[in-house]
Design a protein around this motif. Structure first.
Motif, PDB file in Angstrom:
ATOM      1  N   VAL A  25      36.567  52.111  46.446  1.00 59.78           N
ATOM      2  CA  VAL A  25      34.820  51.015  44.911  1.00 59.78           C
ATOM      3  C   VAL A  25      35.391  50.216  44.311  1.00 59.78           C
ATOM      4  N   MET A  29      34.012  46.426  43.874  1.00 58.76           N
ATOM      5  CA  MET A  29      33.412  45.825  42.500  1.00 58.76           C
ATOM      6  C   MET A  29      33.902  44.693  42.568  1.00 58.76           C
ATOM      7  N   CYS A  77      31.307  48.480  34.276  1.00 61.02           N
ATOM      8  CA  CYS A  77      31.850  48.137  35.551  1.00 61.02           C
ATOM      9  C   CYS A  77      33.238  47.715  35.890  1.00 61.02           C
ATOM     10  N   VAL A  80      34.099  51.582  36.054  1.00 61.13           N
ATOM     11  CA  VAL A  80      34.245  52.098  37.639  1.00 61.13           C
ATOM     12  C   VAL A  80      35.529  51.322  38.543  1.00 61.13           C
ATOM     13  N   THR A  81      36.106  50.119  38.286  1.00 62.25           N
ATOM     14  CA  THR A  81      37.133  49.678  38.631  1.00 62.25           C
ATOM     15  C   THR A  81      37.663  50.887  38.054  1.00 62.25           C
ATOM     16  N   SER A 127      35.423  60.443  36.734  1.00 61.16           N
ATOM     17  CA  SER A 127      34.853  60.372  37.767  1.00 61.16           C
ATOM     18  C   SER A 127      33.301  60.148  37.800  1.00 61.16           C
ATOM     19  N   SER A 130      31.440  58.148  35.736  1.00 59.00           N
ATOM     20  CA  SER A 130      31.251  56.340  35.760  1.00 59.00           C
ATOM     21  C   SER A 130      30.439  56.602  37.107  1.00 59.00           C
ATOM     22  N   GLY A 131      30.436  57.117  37.514  1.00 57.44           N
ATOM     23  CA  GLY A 131      29.098  57.519  38.952  1.00 57.44           C
ATOM     24  C   GLY A 131      28.002  57.330  38.581  1.00 57.44           C
ATOM     25  N   LEU A 134      27.479  53.852  37.041  1.00 63.74           N
ATOM     26  CA  LEU A 134      26.985  52.604  37.814  1.00 63.74           C
ATOM     27  C   LEU A 134      25.432  53.625  38.751  1.00 63.74           C
ATOM     28  N   GLN A 180      28.863  52.726  45.042  1.00 68.39           N
ATOM     29  CA  GLN A 180      27.981  54.111  44.646  1.00 68.39           C
ATOM     30  C   GLN A 180      28.365  54.942  45.387  1.00 68.39           C
ATOM     31  N   LEU A 183      32.088  56.124  45.139  1.00 72.66           N
ATOM     32  CA  LEU A 183      32.382  57.148  44.115  1.00 72.66           C
ATOM     33  C   LEU A 183      32.003  57.942  43.799  1.00 72.66           C
TER      34      LEU A 183
END
Length: 243
Positions: A25, A29, A77, A80-81, A127, A130-131, A134, A180, A183
């Motif tokens: 992931v 990114m 972003c 996700v990071t 998570s 965040s998925g 994304l 993606q 994640l």
């Protein structure tokens, strides 16, 4: 192998896989952020416009290029990071801790197991959220660059199409698509870790409750009294009636 050691070994394996998933992931990114000069492509809005671009092509005529009205929010972003980085660090720390426990043949305390469960559930929802961000952000970006699928190329094929932007778009789809998929795998691993953390907590709680009762049950089964230091209980005397 005892149940607690099997659960601990499975937890260590989940942590090792989460380290790999987190790296898959973070790295794409980071590459995408570098190629886009720190900008976030997720949820970006824009449109295609055709105009004379002699300075770009060196030839007269109309050239279609992408005009971005607004870049996506950096928080999309960054979220996700963050999930990827935290997954790697947490997996490394907990994996090493689990190996130490396996070598020392002991497990977490009840309170520590409870904290592990709470943290795993929180990261599961983070998570998963965040998925979703994304996935929806990538769909929005693909709709922008394909003009809502009216262009003769797909989102994956658009990597070879010149957008005439000041960023490198030659591998954005590969990077974001890999992030993606990774994640969602990380989300599945957080679900597995939550289940394992609950099983370990339940097992520790069961052992803590049944632990003090086992010596008492053993003494009762053997017919010994704990107050007499293990000596057998003498049979009661039968009274004799004299006539």
């Amino acid at each position: 192998m005892e149940l607690d050691r099997r659960l601990l070994l499975a937890h260590c394996a989940a942590h090792a896989l989460s380290i790999l998933g987190g790296l898959l992931v973070v790295i794409p990114m980071a590459l995408n952020g570098s190629a886009f000069k720190g900008r976030c492509a997720l949820f970006s809005t824009g449109y295609w416009r055709t105009e004379d671009r002699v300075e770009l092509t060196g030839q007269p005529g109309g050239v279609s290029h992408l005009v971005l009205q607004q870049w996506g929010p950096p928080a999309a972003c960054q979220a996700v990071t963050f999930v990827g980085i935290f997954t790697v660090l947490y997996g490394a720390a907990q994996g090493w801790r689990g190996l130490v426990y396996l070598h020392g043949r002991h497990d977490d305390t009840l309170f520590s197991s409870f904290l592990t469960l709470v943290l795993s559930v929180c990261m599961l929802f983070l998570s998963g959220g965040s998925g979703v961000i994304l996935s929806l952000g990538l769909v929005s970006w693909c709709d922008t660059i394909t003009d809502d699928s009216t262009k003769p190329f797909s989102c994956a094929e658009s990597q070879s199409v010149p957008f005439y932007l000041d960023v490198d778009t030659s591998s954005f789809y590969t990077e974001l698509n890999l992030a993606q998929a990774s994640l969602w795998c990380v989300t599945a691993l957080w679900l597995a870790q939550s289940i394992l953390a609950f099983l370990r907590l339940y097992h520790s709680h069961s052992q803590q409750i049944s632990g003090p009762c086992r010596p008492r049950e053993k003494e009762l089964l053997l017919g010994h009294s704990p107050s007499e230091g293990g000596s057998p209980i003498p049979p009661a005397a039968t009274p004799t009636l004299l006539v």
